[in-house]
Enzyme design. Structure first.
Site, PDB file in Angstrom:
ATOM      1  N   CYS A 260     -37.694  19.965  69.051  1.00 46.04           N
ATOM      2  CA  CYS A 260     -37.968  18.524  69.082  1.00 46.04           C
ATOM      3  C   CYS A 260     -39.439  18.165  69.295  1.00 46.04           C
ATOM      4  O   CYS A 260     -40.018  17.478  68.457  1.00 46.04           O
ATOM      5  CB  CYS A 260     -37.124  17.869  70.166  1.00 46.04           C
ATOM      6  SG  CYS A 260     -35.374  18.208  69.933  1.00 46.04           S
TER       7      CYS A 260
HETATM    8  C1  UGA Z   1     -36.836  17.118  74.287  1.00 46.63           C
HETATM    9  C2  UGA Z   1     -36.900  15.865  75.175  1.00 46.63           C
HETATM   10  O1  UGA Z   1     -37.198  16.279  76.517  1.00 46.63           O
HETATM   11  C3  UGA Z   1     -35.556  15.118  75.145  1.00 46.63           C
HETATM   12  O2  UGA Z   1     -35.669  13.919  75.901  1.00 46.63           O
HETATM   13  C4  UGA Z   1     -35.230  14.768  73.688  1.00 46.63           C
HETATM   14  O3  UGA Z   1     -33.991  14.092  73.572  1.00 46.63           O
HETATM   15  C5  UGA Z   1     -35.151  16.055  72.895  1.00 46.63           C
HETATM   16  O4  UGA Z   1     -36.427  16.730  72.968  1.00 46.63           O
HETATM   17  C6  UGA Z   1     -34.826  15.700  71.463  1.00 46.63           C
HETATM   18  O5  UGA Z   1     -35.624  14.998  70.822  1.00 46.63           O
HETATM   19  O6  UGA Z   1     -33.739  16.022  70.988  1.00 46.63           O
HETATM   20  P1  UGA Z   1     -35.860  19.579  74.576  1.00 46.63           P
HETATM   21  O7  UGA Z   1     -36.463  19.885  73.255  1.00 46.63           O
HETATM   22  O8  UGA Z   1     -34.458  19.973  74.833  1.00 46.63           O
HETATM   23  O9  UGA Z   1     -35.888  17.990  74.862  1.00 46.63           O
HETATM   24  O10 UGA Z   1     -36.765  20.291  75.662  1.00 46.63           O
HETATM   25  P2  UGA Z   1     -37.692  19.852  76.882  1.00 46.63           P
HETATM   26  O11 UGA Z   1     -36.930  19.956  78.127  1.00 46.63           O
HETATM   27  O12 UGA Z   1     -38.384  18.582  76.591  1.00 46.63           O
HETATM   28  O13 UGA Z   1     -38.762  21.040  76.857  1.00 46.63           O
HETATM   29  C7  UGA Z   1     -39.583  21.251  75.726  1.00 46.63           C
HETATM   30  C8  UGA Z   1     -40.581  22.346  75.973  1.00 46.63           C
HETATM   31  O14 UGA Z   1     -41.567  21.923  76.909  1.00 46.63           O
HETATM   32  C9  UGA Z   1     -40.005  23.647  76.536  1.00 46.63           C
HETATM   33  O15 UGA Z   1     -40.586  24.726  75.841  1.00 46.63           O
HETATM   34  C10 UGA Z   1     -40.433  23.647  77.980  1.00 46.63           C
HETATM   35  O16 UGA Z   1     -40.597  24.944  78.520  1.00 46.63           O
HETATM   36  C11 UGA Z   1     -41.781  22.923  77.893  1.00 46.63           C
HETATM   37  N1  UGA Z   1     -42.184  22.270  79.158  1.00 46.63           N
HETATM   38  C12 UGA Z   1     -41.440  21.274  79.689  1.00 46.63           C
HETATM   39  C13 UGA Z   1     -43.360  22.683  79.788  1.00 46.63           C
HETATM   40  O17 UGA Z   1     -44.077  23.583  79.303  1.00 46.63           O
HETATM   41  N2  UGA Z   1     -43.737  22.055  80.945  1.00 46.63           N
HETATM   42  C14 UGA Z   1     -43.014  21.061  81.499  1.00 46.63           C
HETATM   43  O18 UGA Z   1     -43.427  20.526  82.553  1.00 46.63           O
HETATM   44  C15 UGA Z   1     -41.831  20.657  80.861  1.00 46.63           C
END
Ligand code: UGA
Length: 415
Positions: A260
């Site tokens: 995403c």
């Molecule tokens: C993301 C959004 O958070 C959701 O709200 C949205 O609905 C979704 O995309 C979508 O469009 O369907 P997601 O892809 O499941 O959700 O993952 P996230 O939890 O956002 O994490 C994304 C990436 O960021 C991961 O690789 C995670 O490790 C990284 N991340 C996250 C960090 O490096 N640091 C952080 O503080 C948080």
């Protein structure tokens, strides 16, 4: 309410079972019969916390035949919108789904609502979906209603997020369709924001690209902190108490992956260029993220020469609690390590099978066997990695697993 959900991917499947759980009669339609069969046998093709349990206690109809949506009052479009080669968002699956829906519902007498849930560029519902639906000779806002209601489900925690939303966005083309959705969501305590479809589409892209920006921001601060011998997690903590900043998404490391954030950034960048605006900040967030993954390798090279070395990898999924490896930072890192001549032993609690389809040539072993390498990279912060004994190892930590600090040589990417 009788609801149909088109697309049994993670958004469609979670939306379908959760809508059934809150008392609706749900038909889930997908052209992939194999996928439907797996769901029917309670072996969904994606891992999602609580999904199998919900499949066991709800009853949803599964079908590959669009005709089965004929008696629905509401149809959610949840098909995939992958990236085209130029980064723009592909509407091919939306087009096919809308044509099929339109074909089945053109003769329907009663008012019904079509709601786009897939992530699409701003303007798609009004300029693309509605004209396609109106080719049937029926009028949007009159014979049928149209909404765009984006989802904000986080993979791995999608059911929790569905049941406890932070907000519900309803982008309505006509008031009656907005009322239908508001009524559907009336049992939730989250604020409901009613707006037009194009604004709803932008809210979704702006939310994801903001989260991506926040991560690249803290990673940049983390890179500076590393040079200054400051632990960035203490900086994040100190910032997060300010509710204008917020404590979430301030975990520094090797950057964001998944299906995403990178896709939506690319999509909004492509869309901006299409209208003649150069989105410099968004482009930099993306470039920065690509470079950030390689920080782990830069640090590794300070301690081991990569050619013919055995490098152990802990974590292949793009984040914990999922088997999804799409755009996982591990992909870029493994590619680079192989190119540098290293041998790789890897472990992930859930994502090995998916990673194997991309890299069949590397060795997949247990977590303990990964420790028997010249150096170890931690690429996903799975909780079970806190139980390993790192004491005489060289560890480069891309995600901050506190126990790994016990290693003989320990380096955090940003700390
Ligand atoms: C993301 C959004 O958070 C959701 O709200 C949205 O609905 C979704 O995309 C979508 O469009 O369907 P997601 O892809 O499941 O959700 O993952 P996230 O939890 O956002 O994490 C994304 C990436 O960021 C991961 O690789 C995670 O490790 C990284 N991340 C996250 C960090 O490096 N640091 C952080 O503080 C948080």
């Amino acid at each position: 309410m009788k609801i149909s959900v088109i697309g049994a991917g993670y958004v469609g499947l979670v939306t379908g079972v959760c809508m059934a759980k809150i008392g609706n009669e749900v038909t889930l339609v997908d052209i992939n019969e194999k996928k439907l069969e797996a769901i029917k046998n309670k072996r969904p093709p994606i891992y999602e916390e609580g999904l199998v349990e919900l499949l066991n206690v709800t009853s949803i109809k599964l079908n590959s035949d669009f005709k089965k949506i004929a008696d629905s009052k509401l149809v959610f479009i949840c098909v995939g919108t992958p990236s085209n080669n130029d980064g723009s968002i592909s509407l091919a699956q939306i087009e096919t789904a809308v044509e099929q829906i339109s074909h089945v519902l053109r003769a329907k007498k009663e008012y019904y609502v079509i709601c786009v849930k897939s992530t699409v560029p701003p303007g798609t519902t009004e300029k693309f979906v509605i004209p396609l639906l109106e080719q049937s000779g029926r009028k949007a806002g009159n014979h049928f209603g149209v909404c765009m209601s984006p989802e904000f489900l986080s993979e791995g925690k999608a059911i929790r997020d569905f049941m406890n939303p932070a907000r519900i966005i309803i982008g309505e083309y006509d008031k009656r369709s907005g009322d239908t959705l508001a009524n559907l969501y009336s049992g939730f305590s989250a604020p409901i924001i009613r707006t037009d479809p194009t604004t709803a589409e932008m809210i979704k892209l702006a939310s994801n690209t903001f989260l991506a920006t926040k991560i690249s921001f803290i990673n940049e601060i983390g890179n500076i902190c590393k040079q200054l011998n400051i632990d960035v997690s203490n900086v994040s903590r100190g910032m997060g108490f300010d509710d204008r900043i917020g404590s979430k998404f301030l975990n520094a490391g090797i950057g964001f992956g998944g299906s995403c954030l990178p896709k939506d950034l690319n999509g909004l960048i492509a869309e901006s260029r299409h209208i003649g605006y150069e989105p410099k900040l968004l482009q930099e967030v993306l470039n920065f993220n690509d470079a950030q993954a390689l920080k782990a390798i830069e640090l590794l090279k300070k301690h081991v020469s990569l050619e013919n070395a055995t490098i152990g990898i802990l974590g292949l999924a793009f984040k914990p609690d999922t088997d999804d490896v799409r755009d996982s930072r591990a992909i870029k890192i493994v590619e680079t390590l192989l190119w540098e001549g290293a041998n790789i032993k890897a472990y992930d609690p859930l994502a090995v099978e998916n990673f194997k389809t991309l890299f069949p040539q590397i060795e997949y072993v247990t977590a303990d066997e990964v420790l028997d390498s010249n150096a170890i990279l931690i690429l996903t912060e799975w909780s079970e990695f806190s139980r390993l004994d790192y004491s005489d190892k060289i560890v480069i930590d891309g995600r901050r697993v506190p126990k790994a600090k016990e290693a003989r040589i320990y380096e955090g990417v940003c700390w």
